[in-house]
Design a protein around this motif. Structure first.
Motif, short mmCIF file in Angstrom:
data_model
loop_
_atom_site.label_atom_id
_atom_site.label_comp_id
_atom_site.label_asym_id
_atom_site.label_seq_id
_atom_site.Cartn_x
_atom_site.Cartn_y
_atom_site.Cartn_z
N ALA A 1 0.83 -1.21 0.00
CA ALA A 1 0.00 0.00 0.00
C ALA A 1 0.86 1.26 0.00
CB ALA A 1 -0.93 0.00 1.21
N ALA A 2 1.96 1.22 0.73
CA ALA A 2 2.86 2.37 0.78
C ALA A 2 3.50 2.62 -0.59
CB ALA A 2 3.95 2.15 1.84
N ARG A 3 3.84 1.56 -1.30
CA ARG A 3 4.43 1.73 -2.64
C ARG A 3 3.42 2.29 -3.62
NH1 ARG A 3 8.68 -3.16 -4.04
NH2 ARG A 3 10.30 -2.51 -2.57
N ARG A 4 2.18 1.79 -3.53
CA ARG A 4 1.14 2.34 -4.40
C ARG A 4 0.97 3.83 -4.14
NH1 ARG A 4 -1.93 -2.52 -3.27
NH2 ARG A 4 -1.97 -3.85 -5.12
N ALA A 5 0.93 4.19 -2.86
CA ALA A 5 0.78 5.61 -2.50
C ALA A 5 1.96 6.42 -3.01
CB ALA A 5 0.64 5.75 -0.99
N GLN A 6 3.17 5.87 -2.91
CA GLN A 6 4.37 6.55 -3.39
C GLN A 6 4.29 6.82 -4.89
OE1 GLN A 6 7.90 4.42 -2.26
NE2 GLN A 6 9.29 5.72 -3.43
N ILE A 7 3.82 5.83 -5.64
CA ILE A 7 3.69 5.99 -7.09
C ILE A 7 2.61 7.01 -7.42
CG2 ILE A 7 3.10 4.82 -9.24
CD1 ILE A 7 4.24 2.21 -7.85
N SER B 1 9.06 8.88 -8.67
CA SER B 1 8.73 7.96 -7.56
C SER B 1 9.96 7.47 -6.82
CB SER B 1 7.96 6.75 -8.10
OG SER B 1 8.82 5.88 -8.83
N GLY B 2 11.11 7.44 -7.50
CA GLY B 2 12.32 6.90 -6.89
C GLY B 2 12.36 5.39 -6.88
N LEU B 3 11.40 4.75 -7.54
CA LEU B 3 11.36 3.30 -7.62
C LEU B 3 11.87 2.83 -8.98
CD1 LEU B 3 7.82 2.75 -6.05
CD2 LEU B 3 10.03 2.38 -4.92
N SER B 4 12.10 1.54 -9.09
CA SER B 4 12.54 0.99 -10.37
C SER B 4 11.36 0.92 -11.33
CB SER B 4 13.12 -0.41 -10.17
OG SER B 4 12.08 -1.32 -9.82
N PHE C 1 1.53 15.04 -13.06
CA PHE C 1 0.33 15.46 -13.79
C PHE C 1 0.11 16.96 -13.64
CE2 PHE C 1 -1.68 11.00 -13.20
CZ PHE C 1 -1.00 10.53 -14.30
N GLN C 2 0.30 17.48 -12.43
CA GLN C 2 0.11 18.92 -12.25
C GLN C 2 1.17 19.71 -13.02
OE1 GLN C 2 -1.22 20.86 -8.59
NE2 GLN C 2 0.64 22.08 -8.64
N ARG C 3 2.38 19.23 -13.01
CA ARG C 3 3.47 19.96 -13.63
C ARG C 3 3.41 19.90 -15.16
NH1 ARG C 3 7.06 17.70 -10.94
NH2 ARG C 3 7.73 16.11 -12.43
N GLU C 4 3.09 18.73 -15.71
CA GLU C 4 3.19 18.53 -17.16
C GLU C 4 1.85 18.30 -17.85
OE1 GLU C 4 5.95 18.96 -18.68
OE2 GLU C 4 7.30 19.01 -16.96
N GLY C 5 0.79 18.01 -17.09
CA GLY C 5 -0.48 17.64 -17.69
C GLY C 5 -0.56 16.13 -17.88
N LEU C 6 -1.77 15.62 -18.08
CA LEU C 6 -1.94 14.17 -18.19
C LEU C 6 -1.26 13.59 -19.41
CD1 LEU C 6 -5.67 13.55 -17.14
CD2 LEU C 6 -3.61 13.35 -15.76
N HIS C 7 -1.41 14.24 -20.56
CA HIS C 7 -0.91 13.64 -21.79
C HIS C 7 0.59 13.80 -21.96
CE1 HIS C 7 -4.79 12.42 -23.27
NE2 HIS C 7 -5.28 13.60 -22.96
N ALA C 8 1.13 14.93 -21.52
CA ALA C 8 2.57 15.15 -21.68
C ALA C 8 3.38 14.31 -20.69
CB ALA C 8 2.90 16.62 -21.51
N THR C 9 2.79 13.96 -19.56
CA THR C 9 3.49 13.14 -18.58
C THR C 9 3.68 11.73 -19.12
OG1 THR C 9 2.64 14.36 -16.67
CG2 THR C 9 3.35 12.11 -16.27
N THR C 10 4.89 11.22 -18.99
CA THR C 10 5.18 9.85 -19.43
C THR C 10 5.38 8.95 -18.22
OG1 THR C 10 7.59 10.16 -19.45
CG2 THR C 10 6.37 10.79 -21.45
N MET C 11 5.31 7.65 -18.46
CA MET C 11 5.60 6.71 -17.37
C MET C 11 7.03 6.88 -16.88
SD MET C 11 2.99 4.96 -16.37
CE MET C 11 3.57 3.45 -15.59
N ASP C 12 7.95 7.22 -17.77
CA ASP C 12 9.34 7.46 -17.35
C ASP C 12 9.41 8.63 -16.37
OD1 ASP C 12 10.36 5.37 -18.81
OD2 ASP C 12 10.99 6.60 -20.50
N ASP C 13 8.61 9.69 -16.62
CA ASP C 13 8.56 10.83 -15.69
C ASP C 13 8.13 10.36 -14.31
OD1 ASP C 13 9.22 12.65 -17.72
OD2 ASP C 13 7.11 13.00 -18.24
N ILE C 14 7.08 9.56 -14.28
CA ILE C 14 6.52 9.09 -13.01
C ILE C 14 7.50 8.17 -12.30
CG2 ILE C 14 4.64 7.76 -11.97
CD1 ILE C 14 2.90 8.83 -14.35
N ILE C 15 8.16 7.30 -13.06
CA ILE C 15 9.15 6.39 -12.48
C ILE C 15 10.27 7.19 -11.82
CG2 ILE C 15 10.94 4.70 -13.06
CD1 ILE C 15 8.89 3.72 -15.28
#
Length: 200
Positions: free
Chosen positions: A10-16, A41-44, A24-38
């Motif tokens: 649950a903590a990892r889900r929350a972290q992601i 998040s600091g996770l692999s 999403f706030q910084r780049e918008g939904l469409h411009a944000t990539t999974m690489d950005d989120i990864i």
């Protein structure tokens, strides 16, 4: 290899999700990539994809998590006995929304606007939101019924119509707070009370 506990999962889900909301706030939904989120998040990449295999699933989780969390906080206000007056209800609910959505580094009210826009093209997301909002409007209609039984509102207007108007005020608060930033629950409650109490 030891299993990850439910608490750790649950903590990892929350972290992601925290990383996703920030991106999403910084780049918008469409411009944000999974690489950005990864990266945020600091996770692999493997860890992130094991929880959310696509950005669409992550967007869905971000929306449902925020709506569910907010619904849980608002429910005690809806169930209060005796019920708060209409203006006090608006004050309490908008204060709850403001407290829940203001996060460190992002604001869920602004992200809500992105989610509403995304729902216009994503049928599954729209249906998910529709379910939440219809349920909330139903709870508002129940509250109007309680007000009516307590003599706080008149009987000339259908409960569903009053619930729709009340929901418009609450969702309008989200829009005004996200875009204009100069509205709060006290102002809305005062405005609502002004409509209900015409001067002589």
């Amino acid at each position: 290899m030891p299993k990850i506990s439910d608490e750790k999962r649950a903590a990892r889900r929350a972290q992601i999700l925290e990383a996703a909301w920030s991106c999403f706030q910084r780049e918008g939904l469409h411009a944000t990539t999974m690489d950005d989120i990864i990266r945020a998040s600091g996770l692999s990449a493997g860890a992130v994809y094991s929880y959310y295999p696509s950005k669409d699933k992550l967007i869905m989780a971000a929306v449902t998590t925020s709506l569910s969390g907010l619904s849980a906080l608002i429910e005690p206000i809806l169930k209060a006995e005796p019920p708060p007056s209409p203006d006090d209800f608006v004050r309490q609910v908008t204060a709850t929304i403001a407290g829940f959505t203001a996060r460190d580094g992002y604001d869920l009210k602004r992200i809500a606007l992105l989610g509403w826009s995304e729902a216009q093209r994503n049928e599954r997301l729209r249906e998910t939101m529709r379910g939440f909002y219809l349920a909330f409007r139903g709870r508002l209609a129940d509250l109007v019924g309680s007000w009516r039984r307590s003599g706080l509102v008149g009987e000339s207007v259908p409960e569903q119509d009053m619930a729709k108007a009340l929901m418009s005020i609450i969702l309008g608060f989200v829009v005004q707070a996200a875009i204009l930033g100069d509205v709060d629950g006290a102002a809305l409650a005062s405005g609502l009370d002004g409509f209900a109490r015409p001067t002589a």
